[in-house]
Design a protein around this motif. Structure first.
Motif, short mmCIF file in Angstrom:
data_model
loop_
_atom_site.label_atom_id
_atom_site.label_comp_id
_atom_site.label_asym_id
_atom_site.label_seq_id
_atom_site.Cartn_x
_atom_site.Cartn_y
_atom_site.Cartn_z
N ASP A 1 14.93 20.04 -14.68
CA ASP A 1 15.70 20.63 -16.19
C ASP A 1 14.76 21.36 -16.74
O ASP A 1 15.19 22.25 -17.57
CB ASP A 1 16.45 19.50 -16.65
N ILE A 2 13.64 20.73 -16.94
CA ILE A 2 12.51 21.44 -17.63
C ILE A 2 10.90 20.91 -17.27
O ILE A 2 11.11 19.81 -16.51
CB ILE A 2 12.64 20.74 -19.35
N VAL B 1 7.52 15.45 -22.82
CA VAL B 1 8.85 16.03 -22.94
C VAL B 1 9.53 15.12 -23.97
O VAL B 1 10.34 15.42 -24.78
CB VAL B 1 9.49 16.28 -21.76
N ALA C 1 16.46 21.77 -24.16
CA ALA C 1 16.53 22.72 -23.05
C ALA C 1 16.30 24.04 -23.85
O ALA C 1 15.76 24.90 -23.36
CB ALA C 1 17.61 22.69 -22.41
N GLY D 1 12.75 25.60 -24.19
CA GLY D 1 12.02 26.02 -22.89
C GLY D 1 11.43 27.41 -23.21
O GLY D 1 12.14 28.68 -23.23
N SER E 1 13.33 28.97 -11.63
CA SER E 1 14.26 27.84 -12.49
C SER E 1 14.44 26.61 -11.61
O SER E 1 14.44 25.35 -12.00
CB SER E 1 15.66 28.41 -13.05
N ALA F 1 14.71 24.95 -17.39
CA ALA F 1 14.59 25.91 -18.61
C ALA F 1 13.20 26.40 -18.95
O ALA F 1 13.22 27.31 -19.87
CB ALA F 1 15.14 25.13 -19.75
N VAL G 1 8.52 22.84 -22.01
CA VAL G 1 9.18 22.37 -23.26
C VAL G 1 8.29 22.83 -24.77
O VAL G 1 7.06 22.79 -24.37
CB VAL G 1 9.36 20.94 -23.22
#
Length: 400
Positions: A321-322, A356, A379, A382, A389, A394, A397
């Motif tokens: 996700d990140i 994060v 998100a 990002g 990706s 994203a 952070v």
């Protein structure tokens, strides 16, 4: 029954109960399989828990039970029938995520960036220039515990709880202390080294869910999550897990635990895993970070390149996700290591995750955001890196 593929298991089972009627679920387990589980809602003593067939985490609606093959069969039949028992899964063994050193790289050397004041990680996420501090926000780090006497936390209130039988919260491993340092350590180390804590005024909750050898189980994680929720933690940071093969279903039990935590304002952030060996091998996101409602974190290095060990999105089950800083990360440690004092440089998605989580605490403070709003705002920060990706989600952070 949902069975983890090629995963170490404990011999116990996770049972997902209807969260609207946990008591009915407990009665049904007893009726169909003769299993009597103690509930955390009853403030059961350790003796009562030991005498029971299992424990029910009341706030999560999840039971962890000892069961014979015949009892497991009866529970599985109950899943297929209408009623309060919806999922049965084998309990997994989990480990602290540690990444091997990159061949030919001097791990004792600092990265090629000025770290005289702040670590490169703090600089990369913008925490060093943010006005937010995390003050008033509670962040739980579920790991190998915490070195209570660490000089960089002198005078700092740290709430602790051990969920490992026979072990205090004191961290004889080091991994948990390192993660707590990155998430919420000081901006000025007692030793005179660089500041390394993202949310340096956040309230720290250190839950020991992994032993001093760095291993634990699903039930310990669930106990830690319930504890974090009960204490109003906005963020839970978990640098742990189990590797999975491509295509392995995510845990429905942990997915429900995450959604129920979110409904109570607690965001769970977990390391994607370190099983890749790039460029040749990209491994899938591990358990429990592969659950859709758990924010999965990959790692980048000081050049903003994806770390060679960082797991990635390889199928439709789990995704990154990140990403956060995860290579050559300087933070607190449980003992003097190589002349650095009680500090050490290590790497892994384990190190990216508390960065994060710390940024999440900063956002929670600045915007009073919780749950899904906190996920969305996190998100949105990002920074695009020009990388797929599938590797970075994203992006990198950024602090508010």
């Amino acid at each position: 029954m949902s069975q983890p593929t090629d995963a170490e298991t404990t011999g116990r089972y996770l049972v997902l109960l209807d969260d609207k009627s946990v008591a009915a679920g407990a009665r049904e387990m007893n009726r169909v399989a003769g299993i009597s589980a103690a509930s955390t809602a009853d403030s059961a003593t350790r003796a009562e828990l030991a005498a029971a067939d299992g424990v029910i985490f009341q706030d999560l609606g999840i039971a962890v039970v000892n069961a014979t093959p015949d009892q497991v069969q009866q529970l599985t039949r109950a899943v297929d029938a209408p009623g309060p028992i919806s999922v049965v899964e084998a309990e997994r063994v989990v480990h602290a995520y540690t990444a091997p050193p990159d061949t030919g790289v001097d791990q004792a050397a600092a990265p090629a960036v000025d770290e005289s004041v702040f670590t490169w990680g703090l600089q990369a996420v913008g925490a060093s220039i943010s006005s937010a501090t995390g003050k008033g926000v509670r962040i739980a780090v579920l790991d190998t515990g915490f070195t209570v006497a660490h000089p960089d936390f002198a005078g700092r209130a740290v709430m602790t709880q051990s969920f490992i039988a026979g072990e205090t919260v004191d961290d004889a491993h080091g991994h948990g202390t390192h993660c707590i340092g990155s998430a919420a350590g000081p901006r000025k180390a007692a030793s005179g080294g660089p500041g390394y804590g993202v949310a340096h005024e956040a309230e720290v909750y250190a839950g020991k869910v992994l032993s001093n050898q760095g291993s634990g189980s699903d039930s310990g994680i669930l106990a830690g999550i319930e504890w974090a929720i009960a204490n109003g933690c906005a963020v839970v940071s978990m640098s742990l897990g189990a590797s999975v093969r491509p295509g392995t279903p995510y845990s429905q039990v942990f997915e429900q635990a995450a959604t129920r935590a979110m409904a109570k304002g607690t965001l769970i952030i977990a390391a994607a895993g370190n099983e890749s060996n790039r460029p040749g091998k990209v491994a899938p996101v591990g358990h429990p970070a592969n659950c859709p409602s758990i924010l999965s974190v990959g790692a980048v290095d000081v050049q903003r390149a994806i770390a060679f060990f960082s797991c990635g999105t390889v199928d439709s089950v789990g995704q990154v996700d990140i990403v956060g800083p995860g290579v050559d990360i300087y933070s607190s440690w449980n003992k003097d290591d190589g002349g650095l004092g009680p500090h050490k440089r290590i790497q892994g998605t384990s190190m990216a995750t508390p960065h994060v989580a710390g940024v999440a605490a900063l956002i929670a403070e600045k915007h009073n955001a919780r749950g899904w709003e906190l996920w969305a705002r996190l998100a949105q920060t990002g920074r695009r890196l020009g990388l797929p990706s599938t590797d970075v989600g994203a992006g990198l952070v950024q602090a508010p």
